[in-house]
Motif scaffolding. Structure first.
Motif, PDB file in Angstrom:
ATOM      1  N   LEU A  52      -7.613   7.664   1.729  1.00 23.04           N
ATOM      2  CA  LEU A  52      -6.979   8.265   2.904  1.00 23.04           C
ATOM      3  C   LEU A  52      -7.625   9.588   3.268  1.00 23.04           C
ATOM      4  CD1 LEU A  52      -3.240   7.544   2.017  1.00 23.04           C
ATOM      5  CD2 LEU A  52      -4.849   6.115   3.297  1.00 23.04           C
ATOM      6  N   TYR A  88       1.024   6.449  -4.297  1.00 23.99           N
ATOM      7  CA  TYR A  88      -0.278   7.029  -3.955  1.00 23.99           C
ATOM      8  C   TYR A  88      -0.883   7.687  -5.195  1.00 23.99           C
ATOM      9  CZ  TYR A  88       1.267   6.124   0.766  1.00 23.99           C
ATOM     10  OH  TYR A  88       1.704   5.485   1.897  1.00 23.99           O
ATOM     11  N   HIS A 122      -0.946  13.217   5.616  1.00 18.94           N
ATOM     12  CA  HIS A 122      -0.648  11.790   5.659  1.00 18.94           C
ATOM     13  C   HIS A 122       0.843  11.487   5.509  1.00 18.94           C
ATOM     14  CE1 HIS A 122      -4.845  10.531   5.714  1.00 18.94           C
ATOM     15  NE2 HIS A 122      -5.064  11.546   4.897  1.00 18.94           N
ATOM     16  N   VAL A 172       2.905  11.922   3.090  1.00 19.44           N
ATOM     17  CA  VAL A 172       3.258  11.330   1.800  1.00 19.44           C
ATOM     18  C   VAL A 172       4.220  12.261   1.063  1.00 19.44           C
ATOM     19  CG1 VAL A 172       2.390  10.594  -0.452  1.00 19.44           C
ATOM     20  CG2 VAL A 172       1.061  10.107   1.613  1.00 19.44           C
ATOM     21  N   SER A 175       0.815  -1.219   0.000  1.00 17.57           N
ATOM     22  CA  SER A 175       0.000   0.000   0.000  1.00 17.57           C
ATOM     23  C   SER A 175       0.846   1.266   0.000  1.00 17.57           C
ATOM     24  CB  SER A 175      -0.938   0.007   1.211  1.00 17.57           C
ATOM     25  OG  SER A 175      -0.186  -0.012   2.420  1.00 17.57           O
ATOM     26  N   ASP A 176       2.067   1.176   0.534  1.00 14.53           N
ATOM     27  CA  ASP A 176       2.928   2.353   0.655  1.00 14.53           C
ATOM     28  C   ASP A 176       3.828   2.556  -0.560  1.00 14.53           C
ATOM     29  OD1 ASP A 176       3.941   4.569   2.242  1.00 14.53           O
ATOM     30  OD2 ASP A 176       5.788   3.414   2.464  1.00 14.53           O
ATOM     31  N   ASP A 188      -4.209   5.039  -1.406  1.00 18.07           N
ATOM     32  CA  ASP A 188      -2.976   4.273  -1.482  1.00 18.07           C
ATOM     33  C   ASP A 188      -3.113   3.233  -2.591  1.00 18.07           C
ATOM     34  OD1 ASP A 188      -4.315   1.998  -0.485  1.00 18.07           O
ATOM     35  OD2 ASP A 188      -3.597   2.286   1.564  1.00 18.07           O
ATOM     36  N   LEU A 189      -2.106   2.387  -2.767  1.00 18.65           N
ATOM     37  CA  LEU A 189      -2.107   1.489  -3.915  1.00 18.65           C
ATOM     38  C   LEU A 189      -3.133   0.367  -3.795  1.00 18.65           C
ATOM     39  CD1 LEU A 189      -0.641   1.326  -6.609  1.00 18.65           C
ATOM     40  CD2 LEU A 189       0.954  -0.310  -5.572  1.00 18.65           C
ATOM     41  N   LYS A 240       6.352   9.960  -4.239  1.00 17.38           N
ATOM     42  CA  LYS A 240       5.597   8.706  -4.183  1.00 17.38           C
ATOM     43  C   LYS A 240       4.262   8.788  -4.911  1.00 17.38           C
ATOM     44  CE  LYS A 240       7.335   5.854  -0.544  1.00 17.38           C
ATOM     45  NZ  LYS A 240       6.934   4.841   0.461  1.00 17.38           N
TER      46      LYS A 240
END
Length: 413
Positions: free
Chosen positions: A116, A93, A147, A149, A89-90, A110-111, A153
């Motif tokens: 989120l 995004y 978040h 991020v 998931s990380d 997320d993936l 990413k």
């Protein structure tokens, strides 16, 4: 010696570069893992046409790249417990953006397509394209901060918008009924790519809504779905064998031009006389209620008899919620026409599931209940053939979610 990668570029019928629709084996494998959420190699082996050694190599490559991860061990069937794989998931995004005429929504996912954050804006007369894109940029940057991020990413932003569109050029063309001025020939992808420094992809909002709802029920293996949005206009999308059915042009609003009364009114200049949208749209509801009030019908809304232009859709919805007979009758009458239009579509397309969305569908229970009752009664082969009706799982988040799913499916692996 430096490795040189050769990319084949296919041209469409106008000689322009065309996006390849043939995914690599690695991409197909990733999409199957994303589809199931958590899956073993043996389960994947039963679905992909490749040798066990090739499958192992691709799984190792995907794991090494960080896009998937080993997520424990499954149940033993007599031998070793199998390794389970899932999306990381990380890893990256995605943003999903819904551009509509009543409200618009931006979501960060997320993936695994977990939302989120979601933010909505009312599309009033101040929401010009310039103001709107500034709001999207500010909202997106705040989501990243909230978040933690990092911008590197981000994979991209998917946009589901009111049409007509030119998706290849990333442009919103000449949509009707936007409250603010300036929504004509907007290079929305270019604008957001410059503001956010990520790739942007554009698709009809009805299509992304259906993509989103299909993603939400993907484990049920539903293959044929119809989505219809009833609001300022009527928008629809059809999926067959899990793929969006497309025509030779963007078909925004075409369902609204279905003629259901040969000598009937028309909603817009250039539209068909007796078209469905003249009976089923926010404007049609408001126009009819204003007319009834002018003619002396008693209602909670009678207070606006001397200023009928102050009667808007929100006031009609509130009157219906308070039990006003006129408002409720209008929703039932509008839903009856809507049900006839749905039956026409169902008799042509034969979906397994029909998902209804939009402000009209959510305005009053009587609207939804009446519409599906009329649709069922006029479906050919009923009761032997009965598609399932629902308001969907994602509801008002369907367009933004589907737009994010679209970006995930565009990822190059």
């Amino acid at each position: 010696m430096r490795d040189i990668k050769i990319r084949l570029v296919y041209l469409d019928k106008w000689g322009e570069p065309m996006k390849s629709s043939i995914p690599t084996a690695k991409k197909r494998l990733f999409e199957r893992i994303a589809h199931y959420g958590t899956v073993s190699k043996a389960e994947l082996q039963s679905e992909v046409s490749m040798k066990s050694s090739s499958l192992t190599r691709l799984l190792d490559d995907l794991t090494a790249s960080g896009i998937i991860t080993e997520s424990g061990l499954g149940e033993s069937t007599g031998g070793r417990r199998p390794i389970l794989y899932s999306c990381n998931s990380d890893y990256g995004y995605l943003f999903g953006l819904d551009i509509s005429r009543v409200t618009s929504t931006l979501g960060l996912f997320d993936l695994t397509m977990k939302p989120l954050s979601l933010i909505r804006w009312r599309m009033d007369e101040h929401m010009t394209p310039e103001h709107f894109t500034r709001q999207v940029e500010a909202g997106a940057r705040q989501m990243l901060i909230d978040h933690g991020v990092q911008p590197d990413k981000l994979i991209g932003i998917g946009i589901g918008a009111v049409g007509p569109l030119d998706p290849e050029r990333g442009m919103i063309l000449e949509p009707l009924f936007f409250p603010a001025e300036g929504w004509s020939h907007i290079a929305i992808c270019k604008e957001l790519e410059q503001r956010l420094a990520i790739p942007a992809y554009l698709e009809n909002g009805a299509n992304t809504a259906l993509i989103g709802e299909h993603w939400a029920v993907r484990l049920r293996n539903v293959h044929h779905m119809l989505y219809v949005h009833a609001g300022v206009g009527l928008r629809s999308s059809m999926m067959s064998d899990g793929r969006i059915v497309r025509g030779s042009i963007d078909q925004e609003g075409s369902i609204g031009q279905m003629i259901i009364q040969s000598d009937g009114p028309r909603l817009q200049e250039g539209g068909n006389y007796g078209a469905l949208e003249a009976f089923v749209s926010l404007q049609a509801v408001v126009n009819q209620v204003r007319s009834d009030i002018k003619r002396g019908r008693e209602s909670i809304l009678s207070a606006y008899r001397n200023r009928p232009d102050d009667i808007d859709f929100d006031r009609i919805v509130e009157a219906a919620r308070q039990g006003d007979a006129l408002a409720r009758e209008q929703f039932v009458q509008t839903a009856t026409y809507f049900g006839i239009g749905l039956a026409n579509l169902i008799n042509i397309l034969h979906p397994e599931e029909v998902i209804l969305g939009g402000p009209l569908v959510g305005a009053h229970d009587a609207f939804y209940d009446t519409a599906i009752t009329i649709a069922r009664q006029n479906t050919y082969y009923y009761p032997d053939y009965q598609p399932r009706f629902s308001k969907g799982i994602l509801k008002e988040d369907a367009v933004a979610t589907g737009a994010a799913v679209m970006v995930m499916k565009q990822m190059a692996l």
